[in-house]
Design a protein around this motif. Structure first.
Motif, short mmCIF file in Angstrom:
data_model
loop_
_atom_site.label_atom_id
_atom_site.label_comp_id
_atom_site.label_asym_id
_atom_site.label_seq_id
_atom_site.Cartn_x
_atom_site.Cartn_y
_atom_site.Cartn_z
N MET A 1 0.82 -1.13 0.00
CA MET A 1 0.00 0.00 0.00
C MET A 1 0.89 1.22 0.00
O MET A 1 1.49 1.58 1.01
CB MET A 1 -0.83 -0.06 1.21
CG MET A 1 -1.67 -1.27 1.22
SD MET A 1 -3.09 -0.84 2.00
CE MET A 1 -3.90 -2.23 1.95
N PHE A 5 -2.27 4.85 -3.17
CA PHE A 5 -3.49 4.22 -2.71
C PHE A 5 -4.13 5.05 -1.62
O PHE A 5 -5.35 5.26 -1.60
CB PHE A 5 -3.16 2.79 -2.24
CG PHE A 5 -4.33 2.10 -1.65
CD1 PHE A 5 -5.37 1.63 -2.45
CD2 PHE A 5 -4.42 1.90 -0.27
CE1 PHE A 5 -6.43 0.99 -1.88
CE2 PHE A 5 -5.50 1.26 0.29
CZ PHE A 5 -6.51 0.80 -0.52
N TRP A 6 -3.29 5.52 -0.68
CA TRP A 6 -3.82 6.31 0.43
C TRP A 6 -4.32 7.67 -0.07
O TRP A 6 -5.35 8.19 0.43
CB TRP A 6 -2.78 6.49 1.53
CG TRP A 6 -2.53 5.22 2.26
CD1 TRP A 6 -1.42 4.47 2.25
CD2 TRP A 6 -3.47 4.56 3.08
NE1 TRP A 6 -1.56 3.36 3.01
CE2 TRP A 6 -2.87 3.40 3.56
CE3 TRP A 6 -4.78 4.78 3.48
CZ2 TRP A 6 -3.49 2.50 4.41
CZ3 TRP A 6 -5.36 3.87 4.34
CH2 TRP A 6 -4.74 2.76 4.77
N ILE A 9 -7.75 6.86 -1.46
CA ILE A 9 -8.70 6.65 -0.37
C ILE A 9 -9.08 8.00 0.22
O ILE A 9 -10.26 8.24 0.51
CB ILE A 9 -8.09 5.71 0.70
CG1 ILE A 9 -7.82 4.34 0.14
CG2 ILE A 9 -8.97 5.63 1.95
CD1 ILE A 9 -9.03 3.49 -0.13
N ALA A 10 -8.11 8.85 0.42
CA ALA A 10 -8.39 10.18 1.00
C ALA A 10 -9.29 10.98 0.06
O ALA A 10 -10.21 11.68 0.52
CB ALA A 10 -7.08 10.91 1.25
N ILE A 12 -11.51 9.71 -2.06
CA ILE A 12 -12.85 9.14 -1.99
C ILE A 12 -13.53 9.57 -0.70
O ILE A 12 -14.71 9.94 -0.69
CB ILE A 12 -12.78 7.60 -2.11
CG1 ILE A 12 -12.40 7.26 -3.54
CG2 ILE A 12 -14.12 6.95 -1.77
CD1 ILE A 12 -12.23 5.80 -3.81
N LEU A 13 -12.80 9.57 0.40
CA LEU A 13 -13.37 10.01 1.68
C LEU A 13 -13.74 11.51 1.61
O LEU A 13 -14.79 11.92 2.15
CB LEU A 13 -12.37 9.77 2.82
CG LEU A 13 -12.23 8.33 3.28
CD1 LEU A 13 -11.13 8.24 4.33
CD2 LEU A 13 -13.52 7.79 3.82
N CYS A 16 -16.94 11.69 -0.26
CA CYS A 16 -18.04 11.21 0.59
C CYS A 16 -18.40 12.26 1.62
O CYS A 16 -19.60 12.48 1.92
CB CYS A 16 -17.65 9.89 1.27
SG CYS A 16 -17.57 8.52 0.14
#
Length: 159
Positions: A1, A5-6, A9-10, A12-13, A16
């Motif tokens: 990872m 990737f992070w 993810i950040a 996408i968060l 959201c």
């Protein structure tokens, strides 16, 4: 990872969180409010423009009426001035005519007086000449009375 990737993810968060907090709706609401405000401002500007055009048309009409009234006043004043001028000329002509007639009457009176004086002087000269002639031809008291009587008669007829 790995860090990509992070980061994904950040991301996408983050999206959201934005969706959860309804940020797009707030942005849409703000933009809609701003569009409504612009629309009302445009309608107010259109209304004000129409009022301004109506006021302009009214003021132009009033200006034209005032110009027509001023023109009427000027025309009336010119007519009145012409009438006053004609009246003054007529009165001046009448005054000159009266003064001329008065002067002619005075001249005629002076002529009549001069003629009367000349006649009186001629009568006096004629009487004196007649008196002298008659006095030479006649002598005595009765002739003097006759002469005086004749002279009185001649003077009475001449006057």
């Amino acid at each position: 990872m790995d860090s990509t990737f992070w980061a994904f993810i950040a991301l996408i968060l983050f999206f959201c969180l934005i969706a959860y907090l309804k940020v797009p709706a707030m942005i849409t609401k703000g933009l809609d409010g701003r569009a409504d405000k612009i629309r009302t401002d445009l309608e107010e500007a259109r209304r004000l423009r129409e009022e301004a055009q109506q006021l302009l048309a009214e003021y132009q009409r009033k200006r034209k009426e005032a110009e027509a009234e001023a023109e009427g006043i000027v025309t009336a004043a010119k007519r009145e001035a012409e009438a006053m001028k004609a009246d003054a000329e007529r009165k001046t002509a009448e005054y000159v005519e009266r003064r001329t007639m008065l002067a002619e009457q005075k001249i005629a009176q002076a002529e009549a007086g001069a003629v009367a004086e000349v006649k009186a002087a001629a009568v006096d000269v004629a009487v004196e000449a007649a008196e002298a002639l008659i006095g030479k031809k006649m002598s005595g008291a009765t002739s003097g009375d006759l002469l005086k009587k004749s002279l009185a008669e001649v003077k009475a007829r001449m006057n």
